[in-house]
Design a protein around this motif. Structure first.
Motif, PDB file in Angstrom:
ATOM      1  N   GLY A  85      17.275   4.197 -55.337  1.00 37.86           N
ATOM      2  CA  GLY A  85      16.653   2.603 -55.946  1.00 37.86           C
ATOM      3  C   GLY A  85      15.229   2.533 -56.938  1.00 37.86           C
ATOM      4  O   GLY A  85      14.551   1.183 -56.905  1.00 37.86           O
ATOM      5  N   GLY A  86      14.635   4.183 -56.337  1.00 37.46           N
ATOM      6  CA  GLY A  86      13.009   4.558 -57.186  1.00 37.46           C
ATOM      7  C   GLY A  86      12.072   4.132 -56.282  1.00 37.46           C
ATOM      8  O   GLY A  86      11.224   4.265 -56.764  1.00 37.46           O
ATOM      9  N   VAL A  87      12.254   4.227 -54.642  1.00 37.24           N
ATOM     10  CA  VAL A  87      11.108   3.696 -54.150  1.00 37.24           C
ATOM     11  C   VAL A  87      11.029   5.662 -53.506  1.00 37.24           C
ATOM     12  O   VAL A  87      11.482   5.685 -53.094  1.00 37.24           O
ATOM     13  N   THR A  88       9.966   6.487 -53.317  1.00 39.50           N
ATOM     14  CA  THR A  88       9.542   6.918 -53.371  1.00 39.50           C
ATOM     15  C   THR A  88       8.682   7.232 -51.977  1.00 39.50           C
ATOM     16  O   THR A  88       8.152   7.943 -51.219  1.00 39.50           O
ATOM     17  N   HIS A 118      13.894  11.619 -46.499  1.00 33.28           N
ATOM     18  CA  HIS A 118      13.805  11.827 -47.617  1.00 33.28           C
ATOM     19  C   HIS A 118      13.124  11.426 -49.350  1.00 33.28           C
ATOM     20  O   HIS A 118      12.941  11.893 -49.596  1.00 33.28           O
ATOM     21  N   VAL A 119      12.084   9.948 -48.497  1.00 33.72           N
ATOM     22  CA  VAL A 119      10.947  10.213 -49.544  1.00 33.72           C
ATOM     23  C   VAL A 119      10.562   9.583 -48.260  1.00 33.72           C
ATOM     24  O   VAL A 119      10.185  10.374 -47.612  1.00 33.72           O
ATOM     25  N   ASN A 120       8.829   9.814 -48.946  1.00 35.73           N
ATOM     26  CA  ASN A 120       7.398   9.546 -48.812  1.00 35.73           C
ATOM     27  C   ASN A 120       7.479   8.196 -47.266  1.00 35.73           C
ATOM     28  O   ASN A 120       8.398   7.660 -47.730  1.00 35.73           O
ATOM     29  N   MET A 408      22.526  -8.810 -52.349  1.00 41.36           N
ATOM     30  CA  MET A 408      23.162  -8.862 -53.858  1.00 41.36           C
ATOM     31  C   MET A 408      23.967  -8.688 -53.855  1.00 41.36           C
ATOM     32  O   MET A 408      24.697  -8.425 -55.749  1.00 41.36           O
ATOM     33  N   GLU A 409      25.356  -8.273 -53.476  1.00 39.42           N
ATOM     34  CA  GLU A 409      26.551  -8.052 -53.645  1.00 39.42           C
ATOM     35  C   GLU A 409      27.186  -9.123 -54.905  1.00 39.42           C
ATOM     36  O   GLU A 409      26.637 -10.214 -55.017  1.00 39.42           O
ATOM     37  N   GLY A 410      27.721  -8.591 -56.191  1.00 36.97           N
ATOM     38  CA  GLY A 410      28.241  -9.239 -57.043  1.00 36.97           C
ATOM     39  C   GLY A 410      27.445  -9.831 -58.555  1.00 36.97           C
ATOM     40  O   GLY A 410      27.947 -10.112 -58.848  1.00 36.97           O
ATOM     41  N   ARG A 411      25.988  -9.406 -57.332  1.00 39.55           N
ATOM     42  CA  ARG A 411      25.440  -9.855 -58.819  1.00 39.55           C
ATOM     43  C   ARG A 411      25.359  -8.884 -60.483  1.00 39.55           C
ATOM     44  O   ARG A 411      25.365  -7.095 -60.126  1.00 39.55           O
ATOM     45  N   GLU A 412      25.402  -8.848 -61.336  1.00 40.18           N
ATOM     46  CA  GLU A 412      24.981  -8.324 -62.083  1.00 40.18           C
ATOM     47  C   GLU A 412      23.728  -7.746 -63.066  1.00 40.18           C
ATOM     48  O   GLU A 412      22.254  -8.819 -62.521  1.00 40.18           O
ATOM     49  N   PHE A 413      22.825  -6.287 -63.164  1.00 45.32           N
ATOM     50  CA  PHE A 413      22.105  -6.356 -63.169  1.00 45.32           C
ATOM     51  C   PHE A 413      22.705  -5.509 -64.939  1.00 45.32           C
ATOM     52  O   PHE A 413      22.789  -4.591 -64.737  1.00 45.32           O
ATOM     53  N   HIS A 414      20.827  -6.086 -65.376  1.00 46.80           N
ATOM     54  CA  HIS A 414      21.002  -4.140 -66.587  1.00 46.80           C
ATOM     55  C   HIS A 414      20.053  -3.564 -67.038  1.00 46.80           C
ATOM     56  O   HIS A 414      20.161  -3.207 -67.880  1.00 46.80           O
ATOM     57  N   TRP A 415      19.689  -3.029 -65.660  1.00 45.53           N
ATOM     58  CA  TRP A 415      18.717  -2.118 -65.700  1.00 45.53           C
ATOM     59  C   TRP A 415      19.246  -0.642 -64.716  1.00 45.53           C
ATOM     60  O   TRP A 415      19.778  -1.700 -63.686  1.00 45.53           O
ATOM     61  N   GLN A 416      19.151   0.323 -64.860  1.00 46.50           N
ATOM     62  CA  GLN A 416      19.584   1.514 -63.936  1.00 46.50           C
ATOM     63  C   GLN A 416      19.149   2.120 -63.440  1.00 46.50           C
ATOM     64  O   GLN A 416      18.414   2.782 -64.544  1.00 46.50           O
ATOM     65  N   VAL A 417      18.956   2.857 -62.085  1.00 47.22           N
ATOM     66  CA  VAL A 417      18.171   4.211 -62.504  1.00 47.22           C
ATOM     67  C   VAL A 417      18.966   5.648 -62.224  1.00 47.22           C
ATOM     68  O   VAL A 417      20.158   5.578 -61.646  1.00 47.22           O
ATOM     69  N   GLU A 418      18.559   5.632 -63.404  1.00 45.42           N
ATOM     70  CA  GLU A 418      19.390   7.041 -63.051  1.00 45.42           C
ATOM     71  C   GLU A 418      18.337   8.712 -62.827  1.00 45.42           C
ATOM     72  O   GLU A 418      19.468   9.678 -62.307  1.00 45.42           O
ATOM     73  N   HIS A 419      17.229   8.426 -62.304  1.00 42.42           N
ATOM     74  CA  HIS A 419      16.987   9.369 -61.525  1.00 42.42           C
ATOM     75  C   HIS A 419      15.026   9.148 -61.098  1.00 42.42           C
ATOM     76  O   HIS A 419      14.559   8.540 -61.163  1.00 42.42           O
ATOM     77  N   THR A 420      14.921  10.246 -59.719  1.00 40.89           N
ATOM     78  CA  THR A 420      13.940  10.003 -59.115  1.00 40.89           C
ATOM     79  C   THR A 420      13.388  11.172 -58.724  1.00 40.89           C
ATOM     80  O   THR A 420      14.635  11.982 -58.406  1.00 40.89           O
ATOM     81  N   PHE A 421      12.086  11.153 -58.786  1.00 43.60           N
ATOM     82  CA  PHE A 421      11.812  12.308 -58.646  1.00 43.60           C
ATOM     83  C   PHE A 421      10.546  12.030 -57.415  1.00 43.60           C
ATOM     84  O   PHE A 421       9.851  11.150 -57.251  1.00 43.60           O
ATOM     85  N   CYS A 422      10.544  12.494 -56.401  1.00 41.01           N
ATOM     86  CA  CYS A 422      10.256  12.587 -55.232  1.00 41.01           C
ATOM     87  C   CYS A 422       8.798  13.870 -54.578  1.00 41.01           C
ATOM     88  O   CYS A 422       9.739  14.877 -54.617  1.00 41.01           O
ATOM     89  N   ASN A 423       8.067  14.090 -55.408  1.00 45.96           N
ATOM     90  CA  ASN A 423       6.502  15.091 -55.388  1.00 45.96           C
ATOM     91  C   ASN A 423       7.291  16.078 -55.923  1.00 45.96           C
ATOM     92  O   ASN A 423       7.594  17.162 -55.175  1.00 45.96           O
ATOM     93  N   GLY A 424       8.521  15.868 -57.237  1.00 46.43           N
ATOM     94  CA  GLY A 424       8.617  17.128 -58.143  1.00 46.43           C
ATOM     95  C   GLY A 424       9.690  16.987 -58.010  1.00 46.43           C
ATOM     96  O   GLY A 424      10.493  17.785 -58.675  1.00 46.43           O
ATOM     97  N   TYR A 428      17.261  12.318 -56.289  1.00 44.28           N
ATOM     98  CA  TYR A 428      18.603  11.352 -57.510  1.00 44.28           C
ATOM     99  C   TYR A 428      18.363  11.775 -58.738  1.00 44.28           C
ATOM    100  O   TYR A 428      17.656  11.677 -59.577  1.00 44.28           O
ATOM    101  N   ASN A 429      20.297  11.800 -59.179  1.00 45.36           N
ATOM    102  CA  ASN A 429      20.192  12.609 -60.365  1.00 45.36           C
ATOM    103  C   ASN A 429      21.131  11.745 -60.915  1.00 45.36           C
ATOM    104  O   ASN A 429      22.927  12.358 -60.430  1.00 45.36           O
ATOM    105  N   LYS A 430      21.706  10.126 -61.978  1.00 47.20           N
ATOM    106  CA  LYS A 430      22.678  10.100 -62.092  1.00 47.20           C
ATOM    107  C   LYS A 430      23.637   9.881 -60.972  1.00 47.20           C
ATOM    108  O   LYS A 430      25.491  10.345 -61.570  1.00 47.20           O
ATOM    109  N   GLY A 431      23.493   9.097 -59.891  1.00 50.12           N
ATOM    110  CA  GLY A 431      24.845   9.050 -58.880  1.00 50.12           C
ATOM    111  C   GLY A 431      24.809  10.610 -57.716  1.00 50.12           C
ATOM    112  O   GLY A 431      25.296  10.815 -57.092  1.00 50.12           O
TER     113      GLY A 431
END
Length: 446
Positions: A85-88, A118-120, A408-424, A428-431
């Protein structure tokens, strides 16, 4: 290891600028404005055309359930959900088994997170009626603050003696994060509801039992004590328009000593949603009226809400069966918090820049996080790349939390997390998720 991100829109400190960013040895090595490609030899190049690059989210309020409640969730699964989800970075709450109310229990949590997260990570120290003396022994570079339950159904952590409260607010100079609900009002309301509706009233009555008055009375007391003793108070999960009037706004360059948090559930749902979602949105404090929800949304931009967290609190679905008395309170929200807030951008509630302010910059400033929460040269490369105008729906298959469900099940979103970097690290890379990656203990300015 060098990673170069090009052709993106970088959102940071109130601005959105097209440019590129270089990561080297876990840090942000350079931030470059403009379309010109930098003359850099990188091990990995990500063309983020059409995407927005944000600082990684810092969630100041999660319940990862470890130790002792790991049938619901654990550090491994929930930090995985964070990365998706982009939370680092996250700050975990003390109402686990055992509770984080001793120095030994606190250290054991840090040791577990070093092995599993896996994250800070960092952890709040939990206050009781008689352990405030331990706070002076805390390493303030390791913890964001202390957690105070002034009204709670989470065990024996309720601090309800006036003398103990006075002592806490008078002598603790760390941020005091308070859960504010008046227990006596709640108990009286529950008794009356049971007399009228039976032993387990329908969940629709939850916001009447854990009422506006219960929230306001307790929050007003906390604010009164904080002002009296000049304490640093941060009120968790504010739910009512009435409470918002107790806070001074956070204006540019001036952070108040008394602040309020809103959480995603109270910004997305209102009491109309109990009909469809039932106990899946039962939480404490309760999801309240549409007017309250709209007031909270307005407060995101007028400064009365300082930060947005999740109060991520997973339960097994079997624990959510029943009504006001029997169903567990809490819901998993972490994985979808950023996209939910970005959806509010599409609805005109706030801007992308303000989302970054509330979910990244201000948590870092409020708790004194060292070198995270901003896109700045020399800071840890905690970053998330999101793509707008991408329609997708939350299904059980995408949920990473151990409990396996989401309101949130069934809810449609129009933004998507594609990449997450944690300490460089490209965690997470597109799934595709790097299960071997581990985060770091968040450091705080002393």
């Amino acid at each position: 290891m060098k990673t170069l991100i090009i052709h993106t829109i970088i959102v940071n400190e109130g601005c959105a600028v097209r440019g590129s960013l270089l990561i080297e040895d876990g840090l942000i090595a350079d931030v470059m404005a403009g379309d010109a490609l930098p003359d850099v030899q990188a091990d990995e190049v990500i063309d983020a055309e059409g995407c927005w690059l944000l600082p990684g989210v810092i969630d100041d309020h999660v319940h990862f359930r470890e130790p002792g409640l790991t049938q619901k969730a654990d550090i491994d699964t929930e930090s995985r959900a964070a990365a998706y989800g982009g939370v680092t970075s996250y700050f975990d709450m003390p109402n686990t088994l055992p509770q984080t109310t001793t120095l030994k229990a606190l250290q054991e949590k840090f040791d577990m997170a070093a092995r599993k997260s896996h994250v800070n990570y960092s952890f709040f120290f939990g206050l009781t009626n008689n352990n405030a003396h331990l706070v002076q022994q805390l390493d303030r570079t390791q913890v964001p603050g202390v957690k105070l339950f002034m009204g709670s159904s989470t065990g024996n952590m309720l601090v309800d003696r006036r003398g103990a409260l006075e002592d806490i607010f008078a002598h603790i100079d760390l941020p005091i994060m308070a859960h504010c609900e008046d227990t006596q009002i709640i108990n009286d309301n529950m008794k009356a509801a049971k007399e009228q509706y039976g032993d387990d009233p329908d969940v629709a009555y939850h916001p009447l039992i854990r009422s506006e008055e219960a929230c306001y009375r307790s929050t007003a007391l906390a604010v009164e004590l904080a002002r009296k003793h000049h304490a640093r108070l941060h009120v968790a999960h504010v739910t009512t328009a009435r409470e918002l009037k107790l806070f001074e706004p956070w204006t540019d360059g001036k952070m108040p000593r008394i602040t309020a948090e809103a959480v995603v559930a109270h910004l997305c749902f209102c009491n109309d949603d109990y009909t469809q979602l039932g106990t899946r949105i039962k939480c404490n404090p309760a999801v309240k009226t549409k007017a309250d929800r709209d007031a909270l949304r307005l407060a995101l931009t007028d400064g009365h809400i300082a930060v947005v967290g999740t109060d991520h609190a997973p339960h097994l679905l079997k624990d959510k069966e029943g009504g006001c008395a029997r169903a567990a309170s809490g819901m998993p929200m972490l994985q979808f918090s950023l996209v939910a807030m970005l959806q509010l951008v599409d609805e005109g509630v706030l801007t992308v820049e303000r989302v970054v302010e509330l979910m990244c910059h201000r948590p870092a400033l409020l708790f004194g996080v060292k070198e995270r929460g901003f896109v700045r040269k020399g800071y840890h490369a905690d970053l998330v790349i999101v793509r707008p105008n991408t329609r997708w729906t939350v299904t059980p298959e995408v949920i990473q939390s151990k409990c396996g469900w989401s309101p949130m099940e069934g809810r449609e979103f129009h933004w998507q997390v594609e990449h997450t970097f944690c300490n460089g690290h490209h965690i997470y890379n597109k799934g595709v998720f790097d299960d071997a990656s581990r985060g770091e203990a968040v450091q705080f300015n002393s």
